[in-house]
Design a protein around this motif. Sequence first.
Motif, PDB file in Angstrom:
ATOM      1  N   GLU A   1       0.815  -1.213   0.000  1.00 59.83           N
ATOM      2  CA  GLU A   1       0.000   0.000   0.000  1.00 59.83           C
ATOM      3  C   GLU A   1       0.849   1.264   0.000  1.00 59.83           C
ATOM      4  O   GLU A   1       0.317   2.367   0.033  1.00 59.83           O
ATOM      5  N   ASP A   2       2.154   1.105  -0.059  1.00 56.37           N
ATOM      6  CA  ASP A   2       3.052   2.258   0.026  1.00 56.37           C
ATOM      7  C   ASP A   2       3.517   2.756  -1.339  1.00 56.37           C
ATOM      8  O   ASP A   2       4.413   3.586  -1.420  1.00 56.37           O
ATOM      9  N   MET A   3       2.907   2.297  -2.405  1.00 57.07           N
ATOM     10  CA  MET A   3       3.355   2.673  -3.736  1.00 57.07           C
ATOM     11  C   MET A   3       2.577   3.891  -4.225  1.00 57.07           C
ATOM     12  O   MET A   3       1.355   3.896  -4.255  1.00 57.07           O
ATOM     13  N   LYS A   4       3.319   4.912  -4.613  1.00 58.14           N
ATOM     14  CA  LYS A   4       2.719   6.124  -5.164  1.00 58.14           C
ATOM     15  C   LYS A   4       3.375   6.389  -6.506  1.00 58.14           C
ATOM     16  O   LYS A   4       4.440   6.975  -6.573  1.00 58.14           O
ATOM     17  N   SER A   5       2.726   5.962  -7.569  1.00 58.83           N
ATOM     18  CA  SER A   5       3.337   6.079  -8.894  1.00 58.83           C
ATOM     19  C   SER A   5       2.947   7.354  -9.619  1.00 58.83           C
ATOM     20  O   SER A   5       3.515   7.668 -10.648  1.00 58.83           O
ATOM     21  N   ASP A   6       1.986   8.104  -9.094  1.00 57.25           N
ATOM     22  CA  ASP A   6       1.526   9.263  -9.839  1.00 57.25           C
ATOM     23  C   ASP A   6       2.159  10.583  -9.409  1.00 57.25           C
ATOM     24  O   ASP A   6       1.913  11.608 -10.032  1.00 57.25           O
ATOM     25  N   ALA A   7       2.986  10.586  -8.397  1.00 59.25           N
ATOM     26  CA  ALA A   7       3.585  11.830  -7.917  1.00 59.25           C
ATOM     27  C   ALA A   7       4.464  12.475  -8.989  1.00 59.25           C
ATOM     28  O   ALA A   7       4.378  13.683  -9.226  1.00 59.25           O
ATOM     29  N   ALA A   8       5.290  11.683  -9.652  1.00 55.10           N
ATOM     30  CA  ALA A   8       6.177  12.237 -10.683  1.00 55.10           C
ATOM     31  C   ALA A   8       5.378  12.748 -11.873  1.00 55.10           C
ATOM     32  O   ALA A   8       5.728  13.771 -12.472  1.00 55.10           O
ATOM     33  N   ILE A   9       4.299  12.064 -12.203  1.00 53.58           N
ATOM     34  CA  ILE A   9       3.459  12.508 -13.315  1.00 53.58           C
ATOM     35  C   ILE A   9       2.814  13.847 -12.977  1.00 53.58           C
ATOM     36  O   ILE A   9       2.821  14.778 -13.781  1.00 53.58           O
ATOM     37  N   GLY A  10       2.278  13.960 -11.780  1.00 55.74           N
ATOM     38  CA  GLY A  10       1.670  15.213 -11.353  1.00 55.74           C
ATOM     39  C   GLY A  10       2.654  16.358 -11.353  1.00 55.74           C
ATOM     40  O   GLY A  10       2.334  17.473 -11.788  1.00 55.74           O
ATOM     41  N   GLU A  11       3.851  16.090 -10.890  1.00 52.36           N
ATOM     42  CA  GLU A  11       4.895  17.122 -10.859  1.00 52.36           C
ATOM     43  C   GLU A  11       5.259  17.577 -12.272  1.00 52.36           C
ATOM     44  O   GLU A  11       5.372  18.776 -12.540  1.00 52.36           O
TER      45      GLU A  11
END
Length: 119
Positions: free
Chosen positions: A31-41
């Motif tokens: 549950e610790d995976m955040k794959s969209d942060a770089a896309i949002g940035e």
Amino acid sequence: MNQSEVMQRVVGILTQAAEVSRLLNEDPDREDMKSDAAIGELLQEMFPAIELPGDSSPQEIAAAVGREVGQNVRQLTAAFVFAFTQLAEYHDAGRTDISSADVLREIALRAETIWSDDE
């Protein structure tokens, strides 16, 4: 942001997405995976806020959006298409001597020379 910088960011996003996929394949319950942060940035950097008068017509809004983000959409699309075609060429050739991560690293290293004239 020039095309070389966009390409390097796209490679980073694809590399991060591949790593997230690998980790989730190992442990689907993570549950610790955040794959969209770089896309949002990247999107925030490429598509700054557009200020328009409150009484702008829909046509004026569309024209302003097209003017302000059109080139950025083309840059981003070109970078993803280029990365995809490079990965697809290796895959379709049956290359097993190089990983997708290696192909992405090669693209990132070549990005500056490929698009050196766009600044």
